[in-house]
Write a protein that holds these residues in place. Structure first.
Motif, PDB file in Angstrom:
ATOM      1  N   MET A  37     -33.815  79.262  69.469  1.00 34.32           N
ATOM      2  CA  MET A  37     -33.460  78.004  70.130  1.00 34.32           C
ATOM      3  C   MET A  37     -33.902  76.784  69.320  1.00 34.32           C
ATOM      4  O   MET A  37     -33.449  75.671  69.557  1.00 34.32           O
ATOM      5  N   SER A  38     -34.780  77.001  68.354  1.00 31.14           N
ATOM      6  CA  SER A  38     -35.219  75.887  67.509  1.00 31.14           C
ATOM      7  C   SER A  38     -34.254  75.632  66.350  1.00 31.14           C
ATOM      8  O   SER A  38     -34.369  74.633  65.641  1.00 31.14           O
ATOM      9  N   LEU A  39     -33.285  76.562  66.180  1.00 29.86           N
ATOM     10  CA  LEU A  39     -32.316  76.436  65.099  1.00 29.86           C
ATOM     11  C   LEU A  39     -31.074  75.682  65.564  1.00 29.86           C
ATOM     12  O   LEU A  39     -30.773  75.641  66.762  1.00 29.86           O
ATOM     13  N   PRO A  40     -30.316  75.082  64.649  1.00 23.96           N
ATOM     14  CA  PRO A  40     -29.091  74.365  65.042  1.00 23.96           C
ATOM     15  C   PRO A  40     -28.026  75.324  65.568  1.00 23.96           C
ATOM     16  O   PRO A  40     -28.026  76.512  65.237  1.00 23.96           O
ATOM     17  N   GLU A  41     -27.110  74.800  66.383  1.00 16.63           N
ATOM     18  CA  GLU A  41     -26.070  75.635  66.980  1.00 16.63           C
ATOM     19  C   GLU A  41     -25.134  76.240  65.935  1.00 16.63           C
ATOM     20  O   GLU A  41     -24.473  77.243  66.197  1.00 16.63           O
ATOM     21  N   THR A  42     -25.053  75.624  64.773  1.00 12.46           N
ATOM     22  CA  THR A  42     -24.175  76.130  63.718  1.00 12.46           C
ATOM     23  C   THR A  42     -24.818  77.261  62.914  1.00 12.46           C
ATOM     24  O   THR A  42     -24.180  77.824  62.024  1.00 12.46           O
ATOM     25  N   TRP A  43     -26.059  77.607  63.231  1.00 11.73           N
ATOM     26  CA  TRP A  43     -26.765  78.638  62.488  1.00 11.73           C
ATOM     27  C   TRP A  43     -26.109  80.004  62.738  1.00 11.73           C
ATOM     28  O   TRP A  43     -25.819  80.370  63.870  1.00 11.73           O
ATOM     29  N   GLU A  44     -25.878  80.755  61.681  1.00 12.42           N
ATOM     30  CA  GLU A  44     -25.296  82.096  61.796  1.00 12.42           C
ATOM     31  C   GLU A  44     -26.415  83.127  61.880  1.00 12.42           C
ATOM     32  O   GLU A  44     -27.238  83.244  60.971  1.00 12.42           O
ATOM     33  N   ILE A  45     -26.436  83.853  62.970  1.00 10.92           N
ATOM     34  CA  ILE A  45     -27.496  84.837  63.181  1.00 10.92           C
ATOM     35  C   ILE A  45     -27.240  86.069  62.319  1.00 10.92           C
ATOM     36  O   ILE A  45     -26.154  86.656  62.359  1.00 10.92           O
ATOM     37  N   LYS A  46     -28.239  86.449  61.538  1.00  8.88           N
ATOM     38  CA  LYS A  46     -28.162  87.656  60.722  1.00  8.88           C
ATOM     39  C   LYS A  46     -29.430  88.465  60.951  1.00  8.88           C
ATOM     40  O   LYS A  46     -30.537  87.982  60.727  1.00  8.88           O
ATOM     41  N   LYS A  47     -29.239  89.695  61.399  1.00 11.66           N
ATOM     42  CA  LYS A  47     -30.394  90.531  61.707  1.00 11.66           C
ATOM     43  C   LYS A  47     -31.290  90.763  60.494  1.00 11.66           C
ATOM     44  O   LYS A  47     -32.520  90.815  60.620  1.00 11.66           O
ATOM     45  N   MET A  48     -30.689  90.927  59.312  1.00 11.20           N
ATOM     46  CA  MET A  48     -31.492  91.212  58.120  1.00 11.20           C
ATOM     47  C   MET A  48     -32.458  90.073  57.824  1.00 11.20           C
ATOM     48  O   MET A  48     -33.597  90.310  57.383  1.00 11.20           O
ATOM     49  N   GLN A  49     -32.036  88.841  58.072  1.00 10.84           N
ATOM     50  CA  GLN A  49     -32.932  87.698  57.872  1.00 10.84           C
ATOM     51  C   GLN A  49     -34.102  87.757  58.849  1.00 10.84           C
ATOM     52  O   GLN A  49     -35.248  87.466  58.500  1.00 10.84           O
ATOM     53  N   LEU A  50     -33.788  88.147  60.099  1.00 15.22           N
ATOM     54  CA  LEU A  50     -34.836  88.243  61.117  1.00 15.22           C
ATOM     55  C   LEU A  50     -35.788  89.390  60.792  1.00 15.22           C
ATOM     56  O   LEU A  50     -37.008  89.269  60.960  1.00 15.22           O
ATOM     57  N   TYR A  51     -35.221  90.522  60.327  1.00 17.90           N
ATOM     58  CA  TYR A  51     -36.061  91.649  59.940  1.00 17.90           C
ATOM     59  C   TYR A  51     -37.028  91.248  58.830  1.00 17.90           C
ATOM     60  O   TYR A  51     -38.215  91.593  58.841  1.00 17.90           O
ATOM     61  N   LYS A  52     -36.483  90.532  57.848  1.00 22.36           N
ATOM     62  CA  LYS A  52     -37.289  90.144  56.693  1.00 22.36           C
ATOM     63  C   LYS A  52     -38.430  89.218  57.102  1.00 22.36           C
ATOM     64  O   LYS A  52     -39.538  89.291  56.551  1.00 22.36           O
ATOM     65  N   LYS A  53     -38.176  88.353  58.065  1.00 21.31           N
ATOM     66  CA  LYS A  53     -39.184  87.360  58.454  1.00 21.31           C
ATOM     67  C   LYS A  53     -40.203  87.914  59.443  1.00 21.31           C
ATOM     68  O   LYS A  53     -41.403  87.623  59.348  1.00 21.31           O
ATOM     69  N   PHE A  54     -39.705  88.737  60.422  1.00 22.67           N
ATOM     70  CA  PHE A  54     -40.596  89.166  61.497  1.00 22.67           C
ATOM     71  C   PHE A  54     -40.834  90.678  61.552  1.00 22.67           C
ATOM     72  O   PHE A  54     -41.696  91.133  62.310  1.00 22.67           O
ATOM     73  N   GLY A  55     -40.062  91.438  60.797  1.00 16.69           N
ATOM     74  CA  GLY A  55     -40.210  92.892  60.834  1.00 16.69           C
ATOM     75  C   GLY A  55     -39.131  93.534  61.689  1.00 16.69           C
ATOM     76  O   GLY A  55     -38.748  92.993  62.729  1.00 16.69           O
ATOM     77  N   ARG A  56     -38.661  94.710  61.273  1.00 17.01           N
ATOM     78  CA  ARG A  56     -37.570  95.380  61.980  1.00 17.01           C
ATOM     79  C   ARG A  56     -37.971  95.801  63.395  1.00 17.01           C
ATOM     80  O   ARG A  56     -37.218  95.621  64.355  1.00 17.01           O
ATOM     81  N   GLY A  57     -39.155  96.383  63.537  1.00 17.82           N
ATOM     82  CA  GLY A  57     -39.596  96.869  64.841  1.00 17.82           C
ATOM     83  C   GLY A  57     -39.655  95.787  65.909  1.00 17.82           C
ATOM     84  O   GLY A  57     -39.044  95.924  66.978  1.00 17.82           O
ATOM     85  N   PRO A  58     -40.389  94.688  65.650  1.00 16.63           N
ATOM     86  CA  PRO A  58     -40.467  93.622  66.654  1.00 16.63           C
ATOM     87  C   PRO A  58     -39.103  93.040  67.018  1.00 16.63           C
ATOM     88  O   PRO A  58     -38.830  92.762  68.194  1.00 16.63           O
ATOM     89  N   ILE A  59     -38.233  92.857  66.018  1.00 17.66           N
ATOM     90  CA  ILE A  59     -36.911  92.275  66.293  1.00 17.66           C
ATOM     91  C   ILE A  59     -36.060  93.237  67.106  1.00 17.66           C
ATOM     92  O   ILE A  59     -35.377  92.842  68.058  1.00 17.66           O
ATOM     93  N   THR A  60     -36.094  94.522  66.757  1.00 16.96           N
ATOM     94  CA  THR A  60     -35.309  95.525  67.487  1.00 16.96           C
ATOM     95  C   THR A  60     -35.715  95.568  68.948  1.00 16.96           C
ATOM     96  O   THR A  60     -34.861  95.601  69.851  1.00 16.96           O
ATOM     97  N   ASN A  61     -37.012  95.565  69.215  1.00 15.74           N
ATOM     98  CA  ASN A  61     -37.501  95.591  70.600  1.00 15.74           C
ATOM     99  C   ASN A  61     -37.189  94.292  71.333  1.00 15.74           C
ATOM    100  O   ASN A  61     -36.853  94.306  72.522  1.00 15.74           O
ATOM    101  N   ALA A  62     -37.296  93.180  70.635  1.00 20.25           N
ATOM    102  CA  ALA A  62     -37.005  91.889  71.262  1.00 20.25           C
ATOM    103  C   ALA A  62     -35.537  91.802  71.657  1.00 20.25           C
ATOM    104  O   ALA A  62     -35.201  91.399  72.778  1.00 20.25           O
ATOM    105  N   ILE A  63     -34.648  92.187  70.747  1.00 20.14           N
ATOM    106  CA  ILE A  63     -33.212  92.131  71.033  1.00 20.14           C
ATOM    107  C   ILE A  63     -32.850  93.058  72.190  1.00 20.14           C
ATOM    108  O   ILE A  63     -31.989  92.735  73.020  1.00 20.14           O
ATOM    109  N   ALA A  64     -33.514  94.207  72.266  1.00 21.36           N
ATOM    110  CA  ALA A  64     -33.228  95.161  73.340  1.00 21.36           C
ATOM    111  C   ALA A  64     -33.436  94.525  74.710  1.00 21.36           C
ATOM    112  O   ALA A  64     -32.606  94.681  75.621  1.00 21.36           O
TER     113      ALA A  64
END
Length: 293
Positions: A37-64
């Motif tokens: 929500m802190s990102l602009p509306e035009t931001w394209e969500i990419k899971k790999m970027q989120l994995y790289k920044k926060f880790g695959r496990g935390p992101i996978t559980n959060a998205i679930a």
């Protein structure tokens, strides 16, 4: 003394709905939605970027959790041979109408949707049905509407069908039949659920068998009769759950062949020549001629 200190902000801040922050239970989900929500509306969500920044496990559980509570929608679709993903996230839970608009947007792009977040799988068949009506440019009378509505209400989308079959595969993953593992016999799959899976599987082959043979109304009547007969005569018991799609395809292929045979769309003489089989046209025999036997 401990407490919550709130500061007045005029720039560089994000607004997040209290509902999301209070309803979400996993701190990872709260952290992810706050970050997004802190990102602009035009931001394209990419899971790999989120994995790289926060880790695959935390992101996978959060998205679930976000998907389960409808704050996140994933739409998987095909572009030729490529599998692509379309993500949307909001701090206010998505409604069915909003997700239907997303489905329509993907369909209008000419793409085939193959999966969607489980919370919205019930919308996929509706979106596909609407797209089919648009593509075929059908003039629908009240009788056809009633028949198509029956198909929508009783058949699952491809995604729902897969979830249903996977449920039985997992339940029976430790069982064996004829020394073959994970073979699911439909004594374990209730007739009503088998009917839904078979209806859906048949409808997946509509574009392959129906055009030039049957109208949409005729197709619906034909499939309903075929599925009902399969259940009533008990043939479904011998069809493994993971073979329903293949059973549907072969059955439709046979039905189409009989239709072509009955309507003179098959050239037996050319088929006989290819197979080196003597051909005799019984339909053109003169009654005064000697019969060839």
């Amino acid at each position: 003394m401990s407490g919550i200190i709130k500061r007045r902000k005029t720039s560089d801040y994000a607004q997040i709905h209290n509902g999301a922050l209070q309803q979400l239970e996993d701190i990872r989900s709260i952290g992810l939605i706050s970050h997004l929500m802190s990102l602009p509306e035009t931001w394209e969500i990419k899971k790999m970027q989120l994995y790289k920044k926060f880790g695959r496990g935390p992101i996978t559980n959060a998205i679930a959790e976000l998907e389960a509570k409808k704050y996140w929608v994933t739409i998987q679709y095909r572009d030729g041979k490529k599998t692509l993903y379309y993500y949307n996230v909001s701090d206010v839970a998505f409604t069915d109408s909003e997700v239907l608009n997303m489905i329509e947007e993907v369909n209008q792009g000419g793409f085939k949707i193959t999966d969607i977040s489980e919370s919205f799988t019930h919308l996929l068949s509706i979106g596909e049905n609407q797209q089919l009506k648009t593509d075929d440019n059908l003039s629908v009378d009240s009788s056809i509407v009633g028949n198509e509505q029956l198909m929508v209400n009783t058949s699952l989308s491809t995604v729902e069908n897969r979830h249903l079959l996977n449920k039985y595969k997992k339940t029976n993953s430790n069982k064996k039949n004829n020394d073959k593992e994970t073979l699911v016999i439909n004594k374990e799959l209730p007739p009503d659920e088998f009917k839904i899976c078979l209806l859906n599987s048949c409808n997946e082959f509509y574009t392959e068998f129906a055009p030039t043979r049957w109208s949409k109304k005729q197709w619906n009547t034909l499939i309903e009769a075929f599925v009902t007969e399969t259940i009533s005569e008990g043939r479904y018991i011998n069809v493994p759950a993971d073979k329903i799609q293949g059973y549907a395809y072969q059955s439709l292929k046979n039905i189409a062949y009989k239709f072509d045979l009955k309507n003179g769309r098959i050239d037996f003489e050319s088929i006989a020549k290819k197979r080196n089989v003597p051909f005799f046209n019984w339909l053109e025999v003169d009654t005064d001629d000697e019969m060839p036997y």
